[in-house]
Write an enzyme that holds these catalytic residues in place. Structure first.
Site, PDB file in Angstrom:
ATOM      1  N   LYS A  63       6.725   0.979   9.335  1.00  0.00           N
ATOM      2  CA  LYS A  63       5.724   1.294   7.934  1.00  0.00           C
ATOM      3  C   LYS A  63       4.857   0.209   7.972  1.00  0.00           C
ATOM      4  CE  LYS A  63       4.924   3.091   4.652  1.00  0.00           C
ATOM      5  NZ  LYS A  63       3.421   3.322   4.641  1.00  0.00           N
ATOM      6  N   GLU A  88      13.123  -7.818   0.192  1.00  0.00           N
ATOM      7  CA  GLU A  88      11.903  -8.592  -0.185  1.00  0.00           C
ATOM      8  C   GLU A  88      11.788  -8.133  -1.757  1.00  0.00           C
ATOM      9  OE1 GLU A  88      12.532 -11.984   0.552  1.00  0.00           O
ATOM     10  OE2 GLU A  88      13.220 -11.868   2.667  1.00  0.00           O
ATOM     11  N   CYS A 120       3.863 -12.705  -3.134  1.00  0.00           N
ATOM     12  CA  CYS A 120       4.815 -12.510  -4.108  1.00  0.00           C
ATOM     13  C   CYS A 120       5.066 -13.103  -4.344  1.00  0.00           C
ATOM     14  CB  CYS A 120       6.188 -11.177  -2.935  1.00  0.00           C
ATOM     15  SG  CYS A 120       6.020 -12.468  -1.547  1.00  0.00           S
ATOM     16  N   GLU A 170       5.310  -8.439 -13.244  1.00  0.00           N
ATOM     17  CA  GLU A 170       4.580  -9.118 -11.912  1.00  0.00           C
ATOM     18  C   GLU A 170       3.232  -8.639 -12.108  1.00  0.00           C
ATOM     19  OE1 GLU A 170       5.130  -7.880  -8.049  1.00  0.00           O
ATOM     20  OE2 GLU A 170       5.031  -9.941  -7.187  1.00  0.00           O
TER      21      GLU A 170
HETATM   22  P1  NAP Z   1       5.515  -1.352  -2.415  1.00  0.00           P
HETATM   23  O1  NAP Z   1       4.290   0.255  -3.242  1.00  0.00           O
HETATM   24  O2  NAP Z   1       6.841  -1.184  -2.900  1.00  0.00           O
HETATM   25  O3  NAP Z   1       5.040  -0.970  -0.941  1.00  0.00           O
HETATM   26  C1  NAP Z   1       6.220  -0.989  -0.179  1.00  0.00           C
HETATM   27  C2  NAP Z   1       5.598  -0.283   1.196  1.00  0.00           C
HETATM   28  O4  NAP Z   1       6.320   0.783   0.971  1.00  0.00           O
HETATM   29  C3  NAP Z   1       4.429   0.671   2.023  1.00  0.00           C
HETATM   30  O5  NAP Z   1       4.491   0.743   2.997  1.00  0.00           O
HETATM   31  C4  NAP Z   1       4.971   1.077   1.158  1.00  0.00           C
HETATM   32  O6  NAP Z   1       4.199   2.677   1.290  1.00  0.00           O
HETATM   33  C5  NAP Z   1       6.765   2.550   0.825  1.00  0.00           C
HETATM   34  N1  NAP Z   1       6.980   2.967   0.206  1.00  0.00           N
HETATM   35  C6  NAP Z   1       6.055   3.880  -1.397  1.00  0.00           C
HETATM   36  N2  NAP Z   1       7.472   4.031  -1.777  1.00  0.00           N
HETATM   37  C7  NAP Z   1       8.687   3.583  -0.832  1.00  0.00           C
HETATM   38  C8  NAP Z   1       9.486   4.539  -0.537  1.00  0.00           C
HETATM   39  N3  NAP Z   1       9.953   5.932  -1.979  1.00  0.00           N
HETATM   40  N4  NAP Z   1      10.233   4.412  -0.063  1.00  0.00           N
HETATM   41  C9  NAP Z   1       9.774   4.378   1.115  1.00  0.00           C
HETATM   42  N5  NAP Z   1       8.582   2.890   1.363  1.00  0.00           N
HETATM   43  C10 NAP Z   1       8.381   3.751   0.528  1.00  0.00           C
HETATM   44  O7  NAP Z   1       4.751  -2.168  -2.660  1.00  0.00           O
HETATM   45  P2  NAP Z   1       3.031  -2.876  -2.528  1.00  0.00           P
HETATM   46  O8  NAP Z   1       2.693  -2.522  -3.897  1.00  0.00           O
HETATM   47  O9  NAP Z   1       1.876  -2.577  -0.798  1.00  0.00           O
HETATM   48  O10 NAP Z   1       2.961  -4.592  -2.359  1.00  0.00           O
HETATM   49  C11 NAP Z   1       3.551  -5.458  -3.212  1.00  0.00           C
HETATM   50  C12 NAP Z   1       4.903  -5.688  -3.484  1.00  0.00           C
HETATM   51  O11 NAP Z   1       5.609  -6.303  -2.589  1.00  0.00           O
HETATM   52  C13 NAP Z   1       4.575  -6.716  -4.569  1.00  0.00           C
HETATM   53  O12 NAP Z   1       6.224  -6.288  -5.905  1.00  0.00           O
HETATM   54  C14 NAP Z   1       5.170  -8.079  -4.414  1.00  0.00           C
HETATM   55  O13 NAP Z   1       6.004  -9.038  -4.965  1.00  0.00           O
HETATM   56  C15 NAP Z   1       6.446  -7.609  -3.222  1.00  0.00           C
HETATM   57  N6  NAP Z   1       5.980  -7.914  -1.608  1.00  0.00           N
HETATM   58  C16 NAP Z   1       7.680  -9.213  -1.526  1.00  0.00           C
HETATM   59  C17 NAP Z   1       7.454 -10.083  -1.014  1.00  0.00           C
HETATM   60  C18 NAP Z   1       8.791 -11.096  -0.475  1.00  0.00           C
HETATM   61  O14 NAP Z   1       8.950 -11.684   0.522  1.00  0.00           O
HETATM   62  N7  NAP Z   1       9.604 -10.885  -1.475  1.00  0.00           N
HETATM   63  C19 NAP Z   1       6.506 -10.345  -0.055  1.00  0.00           C
HETATM   64  C20 NAP Z   1       4.506  -9.233   0.013  1.00  0.00           C
HETATM   65  C21 NAP Z   1       5.339  -8.424  -1.266  1.00  0.00           C
HETATM   66  P3  NAP Z   1       2.470   2.742   1.003  1.00  0.00           P
HETATM   67  O15 NAP Z   1       1.456   1.557   1.205  1.00  0.00           O
HETATM   68  O16 NAP Z   1       2.300   4.242   0.815  1.00  0.00           O
HETATM   69  O17 NAP Z   1       2.374   2.605  -0.428  1.00  0.00           O
END
Ligand code: NAP
Ligand code: MG
Length: 489
Positions: free
Chosen positions: A194, A268, A302, A399
């Protein structure tokens, strides 16, 4: 006497002519359905939502919203493909499919880069030179491992897991899909992926490539939608492994949901990296690394170096060079090849960044932003620098995921190690110094999964990536990335 150039005067005198990348070669459908069992399938809800261009707020295409029923269909297709075809196929044949997909990505690289920038807001220079080449490189790299797993793990009898549920964020949309799909397939698993709701288009273009490659149906399924679509994948009993990249908050929800099940998991999550400059560092090079670490890709990284620690003796010089360099950054149209900082990915994310800029001012840090103009329409944020920040400030602890840098000073090595480790996160860090001994001392004491020395934000499919503490667990990339998709008998 050396004469310094005033960057403001320089910018006023020399403006780059616009150099927009052409969009005429891209092919996008007005509406995209779900990719299940090798076919594009209408969502059972009948609902679609808009994907917009964050640089002008215009709709690009409609994306299907998958519900539990659709996810169930996708998981069943993946299970059948796993049991009947993919796990039984000779590993070298699996490798051939991955090589084919890698080559097709290279052939369509220009189109993929343009769509990535249109849908997500990142400068075309980055999607063209960094994201898409790395996407192809990951498929090539893991294609090579497909028939060598017994050599990777001698005497351990590696076996695939089954169906992997993979959920990814919006900051490196196609690259995150490649990080997840390529090792899973190389190890003999099938996939339900997804993408994030604001950046699904390149994953759907990848679905078209996969379809054209002749990959057996059901081996890769791509379901688009919101958080509840992700939750339906996490909670589905047919899923054997969850690979999640995203926020720490959602990572915690996922961990709770799968507690007590035998689903394997890698997370991650977020980061708050320290970038450390010692007085013996090559300062110009270090400043360029800092700029690259926090301002390129709008700070939507990230592992962004969002906390800068400068040794007191060079603080004034570093800040002066940093401010001068910030004045020369070009913020604007992501499709222009001169652009350094593109659009913020969504209105929500812009609101979050603005909230933290307000916190920074309220908590007493001193703010600097260059005088650049930003477009009227779309989501934009000037590169932002906070000086005199302290450990307790919210801009230092939490963050932000935007182009906001908080600067602190230090005197001794022990002091900076303590300050850098004083965070709930542990994803990455950077060290700038002339002394190899300092680098080795710091890399052994900083609690971060990746530490760059005299460079920043460099990625390669052969090197593992992942965090400590609230930045998650498990490694992706390299040999380590294979282990996450295998059991050992
Ligand atoms: P997010 O809100 O956690 O969303 C990530 C993914 O999870 C999206 O596809 C989201 O769908 C989905 N999602 C949301 N709620 C969920 C739930 N309850 N159960 C399962 N899936 C769910 O993160 P984001 O705001 O898109 O991305 C930013 C974050 O990613 C930052 O904190 C960043 O540090 C982290 N990140 C980490 C890495 C790493 O390698 N450590 C790399 C890149 C990014 P929707 O899009 O529909 O909300
Ligand atoms: Mg979009």
């Amino acid at each position: 006497m050396t004469k310094t150039i005033n960057p403001l005067a320089f910018n006023a005198a020399f403006k780059y002519a616009p150099a927009p990348e052409s969009k005429t070669h891209i092919q996008l459908k007005p509406r995209y359905d779900l990719f299940i069992n090798g076919k594009f399938t209408a969502p059972s809800s009948g609902k679609h939502f808009d994907s917009i261009n964050p640089a002008n707020e215009l709709k690009i295409a409609e994306i299907a919203e998958a519900n539990e029923k659709d996810v169930d269909m996708a998981v069943k297709a993946a299970k059948t493909a796993y049991e009947k075809v993919w796990s039984k196929m000779a590993p070298k044949e699996r490798g051939k499919y991955l090589f084919r997909i890698a080559r097709m990505i290279q052939e369509q690289a220009r189109e993929l880069a343009v769509i990535e920038s249109l849908d997500g807001g990142k400068p075309i220079r980055e999607s063209r030179d960094i994201d898409i080449p790395l996407v192809a490189a990951h498929f090539f790299y893991y294609a090579g491992w497909a028939d060598k797993l017994d050599y990777a793990y001698p005497n351990k009898k590696p076996v695939s897991l089954g169906v992997a549920g993979q959920i990814i964020p919006w900051n490196f949309p196609l690259l995150m899909a490649a990080w997840k799909i390529a090792p899973a397939l190389a190890c003999g698993n099938t996939v339900v992926l997804k993408p994030a709701e604001t950046t699904s288009l390149t994953a759907l273009k990848l679905a078209e490539i996969i379809q054209e490659s002749g990959l057996p149906e059901g081996v890769v399924n791509i379901v688009t939608g919101f958080g509840n679509t992700g939750a339906a994948i996490v909670n589905h009993p047919g899923i054997n492994k969850i690979a999640f990249t995203g926020s720490t908050d959602v990572g915690k929800i996922i961990q709770k949901s799968i507690a007590g099940t035998n689903k394997k998991c890698t997370l991650e999550l977020g980061g708050k990296a320290a970038n450390i400059i010692f007085e013996d560092a090559p300062i110009d090079q270090a400043v360029e690394g800092i700029i690259n670490g926090i301002y390129f890709n709008q700070g939507h990284v990230c592992c962004a170096g969002s906390r800068l620690f400068v040794q007191e003796s060079v603080y004034d010089m570093v800040i002066r060079i940093l401010k001068d360099r910030m004045e020369t950054l070009i913020v604007g149209d992501p499709m222009d090849k001169n652009t350094d900082i593109g659009a913020i990915n969504s209105k929500n994310q812009l609101d979050t960044i603005r909230k933290y800029i307000k916190y920074g001012k309220e908590d007493g840090a001193e703010m600097f932003q260059p005088s650049c103009e930003v477009p009227n329409k779309g989501f934009w944020c000037r590169p932002t620098l906070f000086m005199n920040a302290s450990q307790s400030h919210r801009i230092v602890q939490e963050e932000i995921f935007g182009p906001v840098l908080a600067v602190q000073t230090f005197r001794t090595v022990d002091e900076v190690i303590e300050k850098a480790n004083n965070t709930p996160f542990g994803l990455s860090a950077g060290v700038w110094t002339d002394k190899g001994s300092k680098i080795f001392n710091l890399t052994s004491k900083l609690r971060a999964g990746v530490i760059w020395a005299n460079t920043y934000n460099k990625f390669d499919p052969t090197s593992p990536f992942g965090g400590y503490k609230e930045s998650g667990f498990g490694r992706e990339g390299g040999l380590h990335g294979l282990g996450a998709y295998l059991n050992f008998n």
